[in-house]
Design a protein around this motif. Structure first.
Motif, PDB file in Angstrom:
ATOM      1  N   GLU B  50     -24.319 -60.220   0.095  1.00 38.27           N
ATOM      2  CA  GLU B  50     -23.314 -60.510   1.115  1.00 38.27           C
ATOM      3  C   GLU B  50     -22.647 -59.247   1.612  1.00 38.27           C
ATOM      4  N   ASP B  51     -22.304 -58.379   0.633  1.00 38.57           N
ATOM      5  CA  ASP B  51     -21.596 -57.150   1.012  1.00 38.57           C
ATOM      6  C   ASP B  51     -22.417 -56.340   1.994  1.00 38.57           C
ATOM      7  N   GLU B  52     -23.713 -56.184   1.630  1.00 39.42           N
ATOM      8  CA  GLU B  52     -24.558 -55.351   2.482  1.00 39.42           C
ATOM      9  C   GLU B  52     -24.713 -55.963   3.868  1.00 39.42           C
ATOM     10  N   TYR B  54     -22.593 -57.883   5.370  1.00 42.44           N
ATOM     11  CA  TYR B  54     -21.350 -57.761   6.116  1.00 42.44           C
ATOM     12  C   TYR B  54     -21.194 -56.358   6.677  1.00 42.44           C
ATOM     13  N   MET B  55     -21.526 -55.369   5.844  1.00 44.57           N
ATOM     14  CA  MET B  55     -21.370 -53.978   6.311  1.00 44.57           C
ATOM     15  C   MET B  55     -22.343 -53.678   7.430  1.00 44.57           C
ATOM     16  N   ARG B  56     -23.524 -54.280   7.355  1.00 46.44           N
ATOM     17  CA  ARG B  56     -24.486 -54.053   8.433  1.00 46.44           C
ATOM     18  C   ARG B  56     -23.971 -54.670   9.724  1.00 46.44           C
ATOM     19  N   LEU B  58     -20.860 -55.147  10.500  1.00 48.04           N
ATOM     20  CA  LEU B  58     -19.760 -54.298  10.956  1.00 48.04           C
ATOM     21  C   LEU B  58     -20.301 -53.116  11.731  1.00 48.04           C
TER      22      LEU B  58
END
Lengths: 540, 191
Positions: B50-52, B54-56, B58
């Motif tokens: 999820e983190d990755e 989301y950062m992508r 962004l």
């Protein structure tokens, strides 16, 4: 800057600010310090474009100006701060960290300030409130006070700081009269300013305004203009805030240490280390080699209440951490139940070493990795000794060593027995130096990210026609839906994209997602290696 | 170079010290390494969480948004065919004079040459020399590589007002210092 850093900086500038700023920025990086006229001459751009580009770069804190070599009477000289440009690669990570610490409000605050370089508190609050209101259901709106409190928390924990004051060329700064411009070689550190983290008093009450979606673009401009004229009413004009990148980097470093402990030992140990780091956040200077000494009693009291471990168990955990070969935690005394510190520089060195070992393992196999680790620990070994210690057959050991040697991961050291360096009477020892190897790997990372960006640009350019067509069709669909068209019309428009085109678009999207994700993840390695290299330089 | 061996290869060092034997020398390079070399071990797959994601997301959003912000400076775009509009509307560029670069001249396509000749004819009346390199710098894909900004029109008017005298403009050559860098302290003597 190295060649790869210059190339990557150019690509990042182009992506964020366009070709003109990229030309100006790259020329400044290559030439060092330049005056405005020299810069315009060398880039062969019209003067007004060069001026605008310099303003953009200065707004984002990437360029400094100051009195030049001819002294205060001479023309102003400009200089690029190269690491600030490379930080642009890490923007998503900063924003995501703010989100995880301070929620959506914090996320939007940091995002706005990163995009605009510097902002006053009042304009940030207004813009963020408007954006949050836009995403809220109809009828609700975000109150300014909530945004102000999120902003204050960010400042209190030092994630945001005031921009350092600059003496402008004509007028005098608030402190001294007739201050000459500081020489451009010594930029003022923002932390030297005593009011760096002091919040201004602003009288700002109200709520975010909801934008009507039909007048998106114009309302944006009108709101922006309105925000400018309203600034003076809030009482904080001239006080600009910027993101404190160093603080974010310290946070990332702490995160890396905690997750390493959690992987190597267990969750409880990582919680203990997290507590120790949290307690020494404010007292430890940025480049310190280890945190302030903390007694076991203090640590016990400061542990989060969800972890009620008994006092003797805590002592056991601390002993375990101290004895671990990674040396994250060290014991510096016995008072108060034992004084413990977190060894920051050593932790960074170990993390960098783990990164190097992992790279060798993934590229050359586990036996090459064994040889590499052996050389890291034993420093200098002869060919025969390598074979024996690594328990690898002679022929394969030779092969692997030569492969590593050709990739510059391993070096050959000659130790002569006789002064004439006769080859038959010289020892040839294989060795690995961690710091130069880390630098080499860092340059490879910069090159990798440059390649990823260029590939992404290439993929986008190749499929430009298809992308534009799909954007047009989406716009048509959106306008049809807004005016309430029938389902038949919508499907007719959707069918304008054929199935193979749709598939091509899907695969393009998949490729670009992968490339973007890769950039973010290579940046994590870049951060680790950069932190390690900087920690060795600070120690000198 | 070959030593006493007379055709027999003889090394200057003791090969056994490095663990080599005559028969096991590595192959010599036969040219540059391939651009996309064969890799023996497949790279580790990307982290996908999820983190990755989301950062992508962004990152991609930011990329799109930065293009619309005023910080994204566009080079001067063409503003129409100057043959059809009144000549006085065409703004003069504050050209920084530079040396003739013959290599760049050779790259100009025939289409550019026609435009350049047209512009040269018009500019002769104004007494300025058009520089070809400005075209190159703007990226010669545009149809009319013409500079145009409102600020420069005002600058143009300032210049014209200054020259309300009998002196014929093209009798005087504009030096390097004319017009450009008027904000800085002029530390070079003008002759």
């Amino acid at each position: 800057m190295t060649a790869q850093e210059v190339r990557l900086s150019g690509l990042l500038l182009q992506e964020h600010f366009g070709d003109v700023v990229e030309k100006v920025g790259t020329r400044l990086i290559r030439s060092g310090v330049l005056t405005l006229r020299a810069l315009a001459y060398e880039t062969k751009l019209p003067l007004d474009l060069v001026k605008k580009s310099l303003c953009v770069l200065m707004q984002h804190g990437m360029c400094l100006f100051g009195a030049g070599r001819r002294g205060p009477a001479g023309p102003v000289e400009y200089r690029i701060i190269s690491e600030r440009i490379l930080h642009m690669l890490r923007y998503p990570r900063y924003i995501y960290t703010a989100k995880s610490l301070y929620g959506d409000t914090g996320e939007l605050i940091v995002e706005e300030i990163l995009q605009r370089g510097q902002m006053t508190m009042s304009s940030t609050v207004k813009t963020v409130a408007d954006r949050l209101t836009h995403n809220m259901p109809e009828g609700q709106s975000m109150d300014y006070s909530e945004v102000v409190s999120a902003f204050s928390r960010l400042v209190e924990t030092h994630f945001l700081q005031r921009c350092p004051p600059t003496a402008s060329a004509g007028s005098s700064s608030s402190g001294a009269v007739n201050t000459p411009l500081p020489a451009v070689k010594q930029p003022t550190e923002p932390e030297e300013h005593p009011e760096c983290y002091k919040l201004p008093y602003i009288n700002l009450t109200g709520q975010g305004k909801r934008r009507r979606s039909s007048e998106d673009g114009e309302a944006d401009q009108r709101a922006a203009k309105k925000a400018k004229t309203d600034d003076s009413e809030c009482g904080d004009e001239g006080i600009y805030w910027q993101v404190n990148f160093q603080r974010f980097h310290l946070h990332f470093r702490d995160q890396a240490i905690i997750s390493a402990v959690s992987c190597k030992l267990d969750q409880t140990s990582s919680e203990i280390v997290r507590t120790m780091l949290r307690m020494s956040e404010v007292t430890t200077p940025a480049h310190a080699a280890f945190t302030q000494a903390l007694s076991a009693n203090e640590i016990f009291r400061a542990l989060p209440s969800s972890y009620n471990i008994a006092r003797p168990i805590l002592d056991q955990y601390l002993t375990l951490l101290v004895d671990d070969p990674m040396e994250f935690v060290g014991k510096t005394g016995d008072s108060g139940g034992g004084m413990y510190v977190v060894n920051l520089h050593r932790a960074l060195a170990n993390l960098a070493r783990a990164t190097l070992e992992s790279v060798v393992q993934e590229r050359f196999g586990s036996r090459s990795a064994r040889i590499f680790r052996l050389l890291l620990r034993k420093r200098h070994l002869e060919q025969k000794q390598v074979e024996d210690f690594a328990m690898v057959p002679a022929k394969e050991a030779k092969d692997m060593l030569y492969t590593l040697l050709s990739e510059n991961l391993v070096q050959l050291q000659e130790i002569p027995k006789t002064p004439d360096y006769a080859p038959s009477r010289t020892f040839y020892l294989y060795t690995v130096n961690q710091l130069p190897t880390a630098r080499l790997l860092l340059q490879h990372c910069y090159k990798t990210v440059g390649n990823l960006i260029e590939r992404r640009l290439y993929e986008t350019k190749e499929n430009k026609r298809l992308l534009e067509k799909s954007q047009r069709i989406e716009a048509i669909l959106a306008s049809l839906q807004a005016t309430g068209a029938e389902a038949a019309q919508l499907t007719e428009v959707e069918e304008m994209i054929t199935a193979p085109e749709r598939q091509q678009l899907e695969s393009l999207r998949h490729h670009i997602n992968k490339l973007d994700s890769s950039e973010n993840q290579v940046d994590e390695t870049i951060f680790l290696l950069e932190s390690y290299i900087n920690s060795t330089q600070a120690a000198r | 170079m070959a030593g006493k061996g007379r055709g027999i290869a003889a090394f200057t060092f003791n090969i056994e010290a490095l663990g080599l034997t005559r028969g096991s020398m590595p192959e010599t390079q036969r040219g540059p390494t391939p651009l996309f070399p064969q890799i023996e071990y497949k790279p580790v797959p990307l982290k996908a969480g999820e983190d990755e994601d989301y950062m992508r997301a962004l990152k991609q959003e930011m990329r799109g948004r930065m293009k619309d912000l005023p910080f994204n400076i566009k080079p001067h775009a063409g503003k129409g065919d100057w043959n059809r509009l009144p000549k006085e509307l065409k703004p003069q560029k504050k050209i920084i004079r530079k040396k003739k670069d013959t290599t760049k001249n050779a790259k100009i396509s025939s289409k550019d040459k026609e435009e350049v000749l047209n512009k040269l004819d018009e500019l002769e009346k104004k007494g300025d020399v058009k520089s070809d390199e400005e075209d190159e710098a703007k990226g010669g894909k545009k149809e009319d590589e013409e500079e145009g900004e409102e600020e420069e029109i005002e600058g143009e008017y300032d210049e014209e007002l200054e020259e309300e005298n009998d002196y014929i403009a093209n009798y005087f050559e504009d030096g390097d210092d004319y017009g450009g860098g008027s904000d800085d302290n002029m530390d070079e003597a003008t002759y």
